[in-house]
Design an enzyme around this catalytic site. Structure first.
Site, PDB file in Angstrom:
ATOM      1  N   LEU A 197      -7.452  -5.773   7.194  1.00  0.00           N
ATOM      2  CA  LEU A 197      -7.562  -4.085   7.672  1.00  0.00           C
ATOM      3  C   LEU A 197      -6.688  -3.949   8.921  1.00  0.00           C
ATOM      4  O   LEU A 197      -7.803  -4.714   9.886  1.00  0.00           O
ATOM      5  CB  LEU A 197      -8.000  -2.950   6.930  1.00  0.00           C
ATOM      6  CG  LEU A 197      -7.863  -2.974   5.724  1.00  0.00           C
ATOM      7  CD1 LEU A 197      -8.713  -1.856   5.139  1.00  0.00           C
ATOM      8  CD2 LEU A 197      -6.612  -2.322   4.512  1.00  0.00           C
ATOM      9  N   HIS A 198      -6.011  -2.682   8.953  1.00  0.00           N
ATOM     10  CA  HIS A 198      -5.041  -2.739  10.961  1.00  0.00           C
ATOM     11  C   HIS A 198      -4.648  -1.061  10.956  1.00  0.00           C
ATOM     12  O   HIS A 198      -5.099  -1.018  10.163  1.00  0.00           O
ATOM     13  CB  HIS A 198      -4.480  -3.565  11.788  1.00  0.00           C
ATOM     14  CG  HIS A 198      -2.959  -4.161  10.015  1.00  0.00           C
ATOM     15  ND1 HIS A 198      -2.504  -2.861  10.705  1.00  0.00           N
ATOM     16  CD2 HIS A 198      -2.761  -4.905  10.140  1.00  0.00           C
ATOM     17  CE1 HIS A 198      -1.010  -3.189   9.606  1.00  0.00           C
ATOM     18  NE2 HIS A 198      -1.509  -3.883   9.661  1.00  0.00           N
ATOM     19  N   HIS A 254      -2.585   0.514   8.324  1.00  0.00           N
ATOM     20  CA  HIS A 254      -3.724   0.652   7.478  1.00  0.00           C
ATOM     21  C   HIS A 254      -4.378   1.780   7.567  1.00  0.00           C
ATOM     22  O   HIS A 254      -4.179   2.849   6.723  1.00  0.00           O
ATOM     23  CB  HIS A 254      -4.556  -0.257   6.534  1.00  0.00           C
ATOM     24  CG  HIS A 254      -3.869  -1.800   6.205  1.00  0.00           C
ATOM     25  ND1 HIS A 254      -3.633  -3.181   7.098  1.00  0.00           N
ATOM     26  CD2 HIS A 254      -2.728  -2.317   5.242  1.00  0.00           C
ATOM     27  CE1 HIS A 254      -3.031  -3.416   6.393  1.00  0.00           C
ATOM     28  NE2 HIS A 254      -2.482  -2.788   5.502  1.00  0.00           N
ATOM     29  N   GLY A 259       3.323   2.311   3.000  1.00  0.00           N
ATOM     30  CA  GLY A 259       4.370   2.256   4.577  1.00  0.00           C
ATOM     31  C   GLY A 259       5.735   1.542   4.616  1.00  0.00           C
ATOM     32  O   GLY A 259       6.050   0.075   3.586  1.00  0.00           O
ATOM     33  N   GLN A 274       9.981  -2.460  -0.864  1.00  0.00           N
ATOM     34  CA  GLN A 274       8.324  -2.175  -1.742  1.00  0.00           C
ATOM     35  C   GLN A 274       8.545  -0.972  -1.618  1.00  0.00           C
ATOM     36  O   GLN A 274       8.584  -0.028  -3.076  1.00  0.00           O
ATOM     37  CB  GLN A 274       7.032  -2.688  -0.699  1.00  0.00           C
ATOM     38  CG  GLN A 274       5.825  -1.953  -1.544  1.00  0.00           C
ATOM     39  CD  GLN A 274       4.784  -2.600  -1.187  1.00  0.00           C
ATOM     40  OE1 GLN A 274       4.825  -3.956  -1.943  1.00  0.00           O
ATOM     41  NE2 GLN A 274       3.931  -2.081   0.017  1.00  0.00           N
ATOM     42  N   VAL A 326       3.665   1.551  12.431  1.00  0.00           N
ATOM     43  CA  VAL A 326       2.367   1.261  13.525  1.00  0.00           C
ATOM     44  C   VAL A 326       2.306   0.011  13.967  1.00  0.00           C
ATOM     45  O   VAL A 326       2.532  -1.309  13.329  1.00  0.00           O
ATOM     46  CB  VAL A 326       1.519   1.554  13.009  1.00  0.00           C
ATOM     47  CG1 VAL A 326       0.151   1.522  13.942  1.00  0.00           C
ATOM     48  CG2 VAL A 326       0.937   2.887  12.453  1.00  0.00           C
ATOM     49  N   ARG A 370      -0.607 -10.629   8.576  1.00  0.00           N
ATOM     50  CA  ARG A 370      -0.403 -12.112   8.557  1.00  0.00           C
ATOM     51  C   ARG A 370       0.237 -12.194  10.623  1.00  0.00           C
ATOM     52  O   ARG A 370       0.495 -13.350  10.871  1.00  0.00           O
ATOM     53  CB  ARG A 370       0.916 -11.848   8.669  1.00  0.00           C
ATOM     54  CG  ARG A 370       1.435 -12.202   6.775  1.00  0.00           C
ATOM     55  CD  ARG A 370       2.244 -13.027   5.797  1.00  0.00           C
ATOM     56  NE  ARG A 370       1.852 -13.385   4.116  1.00  0.00           N
ATOM     57  CZ  ARG A 370       2.039 -12.480   3.562  1.00  0.00           C
ATOM     58  NH1 ARG A 370       2.796 -11.292   3.760  1.00  0.00           N
ATOM     59  NH2 ARG A 370       2.051 -13.009   2.137  1.00  0.00           N
TER      60      ARG A 370
HETATM   61  P1  AMP Z   1      -0.389  -4.992   2.685  1.00  0.00           P
HETATM   62  O1  AMP Z   1      -1.992  -4.630   3.384  1.00  0.00           O
HETATM   63  O2  AMP Z   1       0.016  -5.610   4.383  1.00  0.00           O
HETATM   64  O3  AMP Z   1      -0.042  -5.386   1.739  1.00  0.00           O
HETATM   65  O4  AMP Z   1      -0.268  -3.556   3.062  1.00  0.00           O
HETATM   66  C1  AMP Z   1      -0.962  -2.542   2.413  1.00  0.00           C
HETATM   67  C2  AMP Z   1      -0.121  -1.436   2.405  1.00  0.00           C
HETATM   68  O5  AMP Z   1       0.011  -1.579   4.276  1.00  0.00           O
HETATM   69  C3  AMP Z   1       1.571  -1.387   2.503  1.00  0.00           C
HETATM   70  O6  AMP Z   1       1.954  -0.092   2.021  1.00  0.00           O
HETATM   71  C4  AMP Z   1       2.336  -1.740   4.067  1.00  0.00           C
HETATM   72  O7  AMP Z   1       3.536  -0.910   4.253  1.00  0.00           O
HETATM   73  C5  AMP Z   1       1.570  -0.851   4.289  1.00  0.00           C
HETATM   74  N1  AMP Z   1       1.247  -1.612   5.698  1.00  0.00           N
HETATM   75  C6  AMP Z   1       1.060  -2.731   6.186  1.00  0.00           C
HETATM   76  N2  AMP Z   1       1.655  -2.784   7.647  1.00  0.00           N
HETATM   77  C7  AMP Z   1       1.987  -1.600   8.530  1.00  0.00           C
HETATM   78  C8  AMP Z   1       2.295  -1.215   9.625  1.00  0.00           C
HETATM   79  N3  AMP Z   1       2.157  -1.937  10.896  1.00  0.00           N
HETATM   80  N4  AMP Z   1       2.275   0.246   9.804  1.00  0.00           N
HETATM   81  C9  AMP Z   1       2.207   1.350   8.302  1.00  0.00           C
HETATM   82  N5  AMP Z   1       2.243   0.112   7.389  1.00  0.00           N
HETATM   83  C10 AMP Z   1       1.849  -0.313   6.985  1.00  0.00           C
END
Ligand code: AMP
Length: 285
Positions: A33-34, A37, A147, A153, A176, A187
């Protein structure tokens, strides 16, 4: 904060929260998580009393040659991170819990999953739609936050909700970014130092194209050419696709007469990392 690993316990938690009159919000993630999230979590807590974050690296959405095995997993750190931000429960099931032996049912969304990221990631959105529908059934949220960075998606999930008459409201939260404009992503950790230095080019290219649009340009081709020419300035960021499509059916738009998704996917030259980003022209997701 509760940490839940079993589907039955997750359902009990949500039924209990709802029986007490509380709204449940879900933020599905794959962990590592960042701050991106975290902003989804904050958006969810503005709408709900109980915010559940799922952390599940979903094998069904990775192709055989993709990074499922090496995808970063750091559940303990993730839990500390979101607890401090006010998350009420983390749902972190095992793959076996979600896909037990003899698992056979998948959600296939037609038409909009074979383009953009779906073109180079066959089966990806089938895996996403399947796990998200399962999470909706297990967690029973009234709202779910995704996001805008993963725009296709969001569009696919909204399609599933509408087509299958699900009673969950989907909220898209803004992307973000790092201070230099690079969209935050789990990634990004794969990038070499040289790739990381060049990666902000993607956002810069999108912002230049948006500048053209804001100045009155409506030609899809000119907008895409602008993005491509800026990406060409880089040595290490190779475009996989640059597309201007409508925000519902993901059909190419020659002329931007309604809200358009300008979406980009790139592959980096040294580590082969896939980076995506987008901007919506003339509207929202
Ligand atoms: P992931 O863990 O990468 O599958 O992402 C989980 C959720 O976080 C998804 O809805 C992504 O679109 C969202 N997400 C990932 N990166 C960002 C970001 N930089 N800003 C906003 N939402 C994000």
């Amino acid at each position: 904060m509760k940490i839940i690993t079993k589907c039955s316990e997750m359902a009990d938690y949500s039924l209990d929260a709802r029986a007490r009159g509380g709204a449940v919000g879900l933020v599905p993630t794959m962990g590592a998580l960042h701050d991106g999230h975290l902003s989804l979590l904050k958006t969810a807590s503005r709408h709900c009393d109980n915010v559940v974050m799922s952390v599940f690296v979903n094998p069904a959405q990775f192709g055989p040659a993709e990074d499922f095995e090496r995808y970063p997993r750091q559940l303990e750190r993730d839990c500390e991170f979101v607890e401090a931000a006010g998350c009420d429960a983390v749902f972190a099931p095992s793959p076996q819990e979600i896909y037990p032996d003899n698992y056979s049912t998948y959600v296939n969304v037609e038409n909009i999953t074979g383009v953009l990221c779906g073109a180079s990631r066959p089966g990806h959105f089938r895996g996403v739609a399947t796990v998200v529908l399962k999470l909706f059934n297990i967690v029973m949220p009234q709202i779910a936050v995704f996001g805008a960075k993963d725009a296709q998606q969001v569009i696919v999930i909204k399609r599933v909700v509408e087509d299958l008459n699900l009673s969950v409201k989907i909220i898209a939260a803004p992307t973000v970014r790092e201070p230099d404009g690079l969209a935050m992503s789990s990634r990004n950790a794969y990038l070499s130092a040289n790739e990381r230095a060049e990666a902000p080019l993607i956002h810069r290219a999108l912002m230049s194209a948006k500048g053209l649009y804001d100045g009155g340009e409506r030609g899809g081709r000119s907008i895409m050419d602008c993005v491509r020419s800026i990406l060409n300035e880089g040595r290490l960021i190779n475009p996989e696709y640059v597309e201007v499509v409508d925000t519902t059916l993901l059909k190419p738009l020659d002329s931007i007469v309604r809200p358009a998704l300008l979406a980009v996917a790139c592959r980096t030259a040294e580590t082969g990392t896939r980076l995506i980003d987008n901007v919506v022209l003339g509207g929202d997701l």
